[in-house]
Design a protein around this motif. Structure first.
Motif, mmCIF file in Angstrom:
data_model
loop_
_atom_site.group_PDB
_atom_site.id
_atom_site.type_symbol
_atom_site.label_atom_id
_atom_site.label_comp_id
_atom_site.label_asym_id
_atom_site.label_seq_id
_atom_site.Cartn_x
_atom_site.Cartn_y
_atom_site.Cartn_z
ATOM 1 N N THR A 177 0.919 -1.104 0.158
ATOM 2 C CA THR A 177 -0.019 -0.036 0.111
ATOM 3 C C THR A 177 0.869 1.204 -0.156
ATOM 4 O O THR A 177 2.016 1.222 0.427
ATOM 5 N N LYS A 178 0.194 2.533 -0.418
ATOM 6 C CA LYS A 178 0.804 3.677 -0.254
ATOM 7 C C LYS A 178 0.543 4.081 1.467
ATOM 8 O O LYS A 178 -0.426 3.296 2.022
ATOM 9 N N ALA A 179 1.151 5.004 1.806
ATOM 10 C CA ALA A 179 0.999 5.499 3.188
ATOM 11 C C ALA A 179 -0.492 5.678 3.464
ATOM 12 O O ALA A 179 -1.296 6.437 2.738
ATOM 13 N N ILE A 180 -0.945 5.229 4.651
ATOM 14 C CA ILE A 180 -2.404 5.334 4.846
ATOM 15 C C ILE A 180 -2.579 6.055 6.404
ATOM 16 O O ILE A 180 -1.593 5.921 7.268
ATOM 17 N N PRO A 181 -2.853 7.424 6.075
ATOM 18 C CA PRO A 181 -3.098 8.234 7.591
ATOM 19 C C PRO A 181 -4.131 7.763 8.578
ATOM 20 O O PRO A 181 -4.993 7.274 8.247
ATOM 21 N N LEU A 182 -3.629 7.867 9.806
ATOM 22 C CA LEU A 182 -4.201 7.361 10.918
ATOM 23 C C LEU A 182 -4.424 8.705 11.735
ATOM 24 O O LEU A 182 -3.418 9.123 12.507
ATOM 25 N N ASN A 183 -5.863 9.330 11.735
ATOM 26 C CA ASN A 183 -5.850 10.350 12.754
ATOM 27 C C ASN A 183 -5.635 10.057 14.222
ATOM 28 O O ASN A 183 -6.005 8.783 14.650
ATOM 29 N N PRO A 184 -5.553 10.969 15.219
ATOM 30 C CA PRO A 184 -5.668 10.748 16.462
ATOM 31 C C PRO A 184 -6.765 10.201 16.928
ATOM 32 O O PRO A 184 -8.115 10.431 16.738
ATOM 33 N N GLY A 185 -6.725 9.222 17.950
ATOM 34 C CA GLY A 185 -7.554 8.445 18.580
ATOM 35 C C GLY A 185 -8.373 7.128 17.581
ATOM 36 O O GLY A 185 -9.138 6.397 17.818
ATOM 37 N N ASP A 186 -8.034 7.089 16.063
ATOM 38 C CA ASP A 186 -8.317 6.207 15.424
ATOM 39 C C ASP A 186 -7.687 4.791 15.376
ATOM 40 O O ASP A 186 -6.672 4.933 15.895
ATOM 41 N N LYS A 187 -8.328 3.930 14.767
ATOM 42 C CA LYS A 187 -7.954 2.403 14.727
ATOM 43 C C LYS A 187 -8.017 2.047 13.511
ATOM 44 O O LYS A 187 -8.894 2.327 12.829
ATOM 45 N N ILE A 188 -6.963 1.121 12.926
ATOM 46 C CA ILE A 188 -7.130 0.571 11.701
ATOM 47 C C ILE A 188 -6.680 -0.960 11.816
ATOM 48 O O ILE A 188 -6.047 -1.393 12.853
ATOM 49 N N GLN A 189 -7.414 -1.604 10.995
ATOM 50 C CA GLN A 189 -7.092 -3.303 11.085
ATOM 51 C C GLN A 189 -6.450 -3.635 9.761
ATOM 52 O O GLN A 189 -7.028 -3.161 8.773
ATOM 53 N N LEU A 190 -5.486 -4.279 9.588
ATOM 54 C CA LEU A 190 -4.792 -5.072 8.542
ATOM 55 C C LEU A 190 -4.720 -6.410 8.657
ATOM 56 O O LEU A 190 -4.284 -6.975 9.718
ATOM 57 N N GLU A 191 -5.046 -7.128 7.577
ATOM 58 C CA GLU A 191 -4.889 -8.345 7.740
ATOM 59 C C GLU A 191 -3.512 -8.993 6.814
ATOM 60 O O GLU A 191 -3.033 -8.383 5.859
ATOM 61 N N TYR A 192 -3.012 -9.976 7.500
ATOM 62 C CA TYR A 192 -1.766 -10.750 6.998
ATOM 63 C C TYR A 192 -1.816 -12.087 6.862
ATOM 64 O O TYR A 192 -2.622 -12.736 7.799
ATOM 65 N N GLY A 193 -1.117 -12.733 6.225
ATOM 66 C CA GLY A 193 -0.865 -14.282 6.267
ATOM 67 C C GLY A 193 -1.525 -15.117 5.374
ATOM 68 O O GLY A 193 -2.412 -15.902 5.808
ATOM 69 N N ASP A 194 -1.431 -14.857 4.052
ATOM 70 C CA ASP A 194 -2.130 -15.713 3.273
ATOM 71 C C ASP A 194 -1.385 -16.871 2.911
ATOM 72 O O ASP A 194 -1.768 -17.727 1.869
ATOM 73 N N GLY A 195 -0.229 -16.847 3.662
ATOM 74 C CA GLY A 195 0.621 -18.093 3.204
ATOM 75 C C GLY A 195 1.496 -17.890 2.370
ATOM 76 O O GLY A 195 2.824 -18.660 2.087
ATOM 77 N N THR A 196 1.506 -16.939 1.924
ATOM 78 C CA THR A 196 2.726 -16.579 0.787
ATOM 79 C C THR A 196 3.583 -15.306 0.956
ATOM 80 O O THR A 196 4.793 -15.117 0.558
ATOM 81 N N GLU A 197 3.337 -14.801 2.240
ATOM 82 C CA GLU A 197 4.285 -13.847 2.914
ATOM 83 C C GLU A 197 5.211 -14.355 3.952
ATOM 84 O O GLU A 197 4.626 -14.801 5.070
ATOM 85 N N PRO A 198 6.391 -14.573 3.689
ATOM 86 C CA PRO A 198 7.214 -15.308 4.732
ATOM 87 C C PRO A 198 7.543 -14.315 5.981
ATOM 88 O O PRO A 198 7.390 -14.733 7.110
ATOM 89 N N ASN A 199 7.749 -13.062 5.524
ATOM 90 C CA ASN A 199 8.061 -12.121 6.754
ATOM 91 C C ASN A 199 6.916 -10.942 6.377
ATOM 92 O O ASN A 199 6.605 -10.654 5.318
ATOM 93 N N ILE A 200 6.465 -10.358 7.501
ATOM 94 C CA ILE A 200 5.460 -9.030 7.522
ATOM 95 C C ILE A 200 6.153 -8.231 7.836
ATOM 96 O O ILE A 200 6.854 -8.016 9.183
ATOM 97 N N SER A 201 6.202 -6.942 7.061
ATOM 98 C CA SER A 201 6.624 -5.677 7.413
ATOM 99 C C SER A 201 5.697 -4.574 7.467
ATOM 100 O O SER A 201 4.954 -4.378 6.628
ATOM 101 N N LEU A 202 5.536 -3.650 8.429
ATOM 102 C CA LEU A 202 4.989 -2.533 8.624
ATOM 103 C C LEU A 202 5.701 -1.518 8.988
ATOM 104 O O LEU A 202 6.269 -1.475 10.175
#
Length: 141
Positions: A67-92
């Motif tokens: 993804t491109k950069a996702i803004p997260l405003n003060p007090g907000d929450k975001i959920q991201l999904e990982y792990g479809d079996g093809t990603e050996p390492n996860i970076s954020l």
């Protein structure tokens, strides 16, 4: 038998004298002083990463290669999904738009969720990235 008695007395004396020495360290088990176990997931497992912005500034988040950069405003929450079996390492990566340092508090509230609460930090440069290794261990960098 009598020849071994003086040797045993000398050994016992050295042992007792060594225990009274304040420089002597007695080894113990880790069970009471290890600290919390590091967070870990099963390799290949689907993981939901929940990020919460507990600062007064906008934080930007970027999934490496996704993804491109996702803004997260003060007090907000975001959920991201990982792990479809093809990603050996996860970076954020994450950063404060004003350049302020961040502190990431991580927790594993359930089997498949990693919670990251981002707070202001007085220590520069602060935390800047999440890395889940291919063996499932979680690192904050």
């Amino acid at each position: 038998m009598l020849k071994k008695l003086p040797i045993a007395l000398v050994a016992a004396t050295l042992l007792v004298v060594g225990i009274d020495d304040p420089q002597t360290t007695i080894a113990g088990t880790c069970a009471s002083k290890c600290g919390p176990r590091p967070l870990q997931f099963t390799p290949g497992q689907k993981i939901r990463v929940e990020l919460t912005n507990n600062t007064k500034n906008v934080i930007e988040i970027e999934k490496i290669r996704d993804t491109k950069a996702i803004p997260l405003n003060p007090g907000d929450k975001i959920q991201l999904e990982y792990g479809d079996g093809t990603e050996p390492n996860i970076s954020l990566i994450f950063w404060d738009k004003t350049g302020a340092a961040l502190r990431a508090e991580i927790a594993k509230p359930n089997f498949g969720t990693l919670s990251i609460n981002l707070h202001p930090s007085g220590k520069y440069p602060g935390d800047r990235a999440l890395y889940i290794r291919n063996d499932g261990r979680v690192n904050i960098l």
